[in-house]
Design a protein around this motif. Structure first.
Motif, mmCIF file in Angstrom:
data_model
loop_
_atom_site.group_PDB
_atom_site.id
_atom_site.type_symbol
_atom_site.label_atom_id
_atom_site.label_comp_id
_atom_site.label_asym_id
_atom_site.label_seq_id
_atom_site.Cartn_x
_atom_site.Cartn_y
_atom_site.Cartn_z
ATOM 1 N N GLY A 272 97.411 -46.673 44.082
ATOM 2 C CA GLY A 272 96.555 -45.768 44.824
ATOM 3 C C GLY A 272 95.298 -46.426 45.358
ATOM 4 O O GLY A 272 94.926 -47.541 44.981
ATOM 5 N N SER B 228 98.897 -45.055 48.200
ATOM 6 C CA SER B 228 98.774 -43.643 47.863
ATOM 7 C C SER B 228 97.312 -43.218 47.904
ATOM 8 O O SER B 228 96.431 -43.923 47.409
ATOM 9 C CB SER B 228 99.350 -43.431 46.456
ATOM 10 N N ASP B 229 97.022 -42.070 48.505
ATOM 11 C CA ASP B 229 95.670 -41.518 48.524
ATOM 12 C C ASP B 229 95.557 -40.529 47.371
ATOM 13 O O ASP B 229 95.946 -39.359 47.489
ATOM 14 C CB ASP B 229 95.401 -40.833 49.863
ATOM 15 N N ARG C 43 93.033 -39.119 46.072
ATOM 16 C CA ARG C 43 92.103 -38.003 46.285
ATOM 17 C C ARG C 43 92.812 -36.828 46.945
ATOM 18 O O ARG C 43 92.561 -35.665 46.620
ATOM 19 C CB ARG C 43 90.930 -38.466 47.152
#
Length: 291
Positions: free
Chosen positions: A215, A278-279, A281
């Protein structure tokens, strides 16, 4: 395409099943420990011979990092020998293997981002068992992809996000380690990455080898917790803010040592497969699903 998933009950395994159930063009068989003991090479061979998968995804692992310090044999049995058994079966039956590994194969004592070419030097039993598993996969099946990831969280199983939300129900303040850094990674995004790679393999477009996927942005555990509680407050999961105190690793001793730096360079997987980081948040916006 036919996909065999080992370790269906883990975070990534459950995420894979959830996605695969929606993909009509893929036939899959997902098995847990009760149905497929990957440490039993005879059982693995029979399963692979019967199902004849194009791709085997090894989402099975011994992941109790602290317990591994006292359960060395158990950790190596699953993470090394189990990985080897699946890789051997894949090679024997002309399948490819996608094997999930970890940032813990690195010492975590250097600055910057770790690339796939950086020297491995695991600092705990879990990391050494996963490193040994990587080696067995490389040696046992030429058509392999090892996917290293870090700080996995999801709506399934036990993980940092769920632990924080649970503690928030009974605590007004928490001390969180602030000198370990990494990229929290949503298991569903790992599953999507694995399936994207599997399709490339099936279409003969994949370059085999080791890849990193984690991430972004990189944060400390303390910073990660701050966002978790901010989202929880916004969504009404908690009614009052949690007071967070920054701790050093020395102030929060654990049985197994953890890498101070778990930042993985994910450029290679983007260049080869067009898979972006991957984000995490974004994945915390619907934070109520992690309760």
């Amino acid at each position: 395409m036919k996909i065999l998933v080992a370790g269906k009950n883990g975070q990534v395994g459950q995420s894979l099943v959830s996605i695969l159930e929606q993909q009509e063009e893929v036939t899959f068989l997902a098995l847990g420990r009760e149905e497929l003991d990957i440490t039993d090479i005879s059982q693995v061979s029979k399963c692979v011979s019967s199902f004849k998968p194009d791709v085997i995804i090894n989402a099975a692992a011994y992941t109790a990092v602290d317990n591994a310090e006292n359960e060395i044999e158990a950790a190596f049995l699953v993470n090394r020998d189990g990985a080897r058994n699946l890789a051997i079966a894949a090679d024997e039956h002309d399948a490819a293997i996608l094997h999930i590994s970890t940032d813990y194969v690195f010492a975590g004592d250097s600055s910057g981002l770790y690339t796939e070419l950086d020297t491995e030097s695991p600092q705990n039993v879990y990391g050494r068992s996963k490193q040994a598993g990587e080696q067995q996969v490389r040696e046992s099946c030429e058509r392999h992809i090892i996917l290293r990831t870090a700080w996995v969280f999801s709506e399934y199983g036990n993980n940092f996000v769920k632990t924080m939300l649970r503690l928030a129900q009974s605590r007004k303040s928490l001390g969180i380690v602030a000198d370990q850094f990494g990229g929290p990674t949503y298991a569903g995004d790992i599953a999507h990455a694995l399936l994207s790679v599997a399709h490339s393999i099936y279409n003969r477009k994949a370059k085999f080898g080791v890849y990193h996927f984690s991430g972004f942005p990189y944060v400390s555990w303390h910073e990660f917790a701050q966002v978790i509680f901010q989202r929880a407050l916004e969504r009404g999961i908690i009614s009052t803010p949690i007071t967070l105190t920054q701790l050093t690793t020395k102030e929060y001793p654990t049985l197994a040592s953890r890498p101070a730096n778990s930042k993985l360079n994910c450029q290679k997987i983007f260049e080869q497969f067009a898979i972006s980081q991957s984000d995490w948040r974004l994945q915390l916006q619907q934070i109520e699903k992690y309760q």
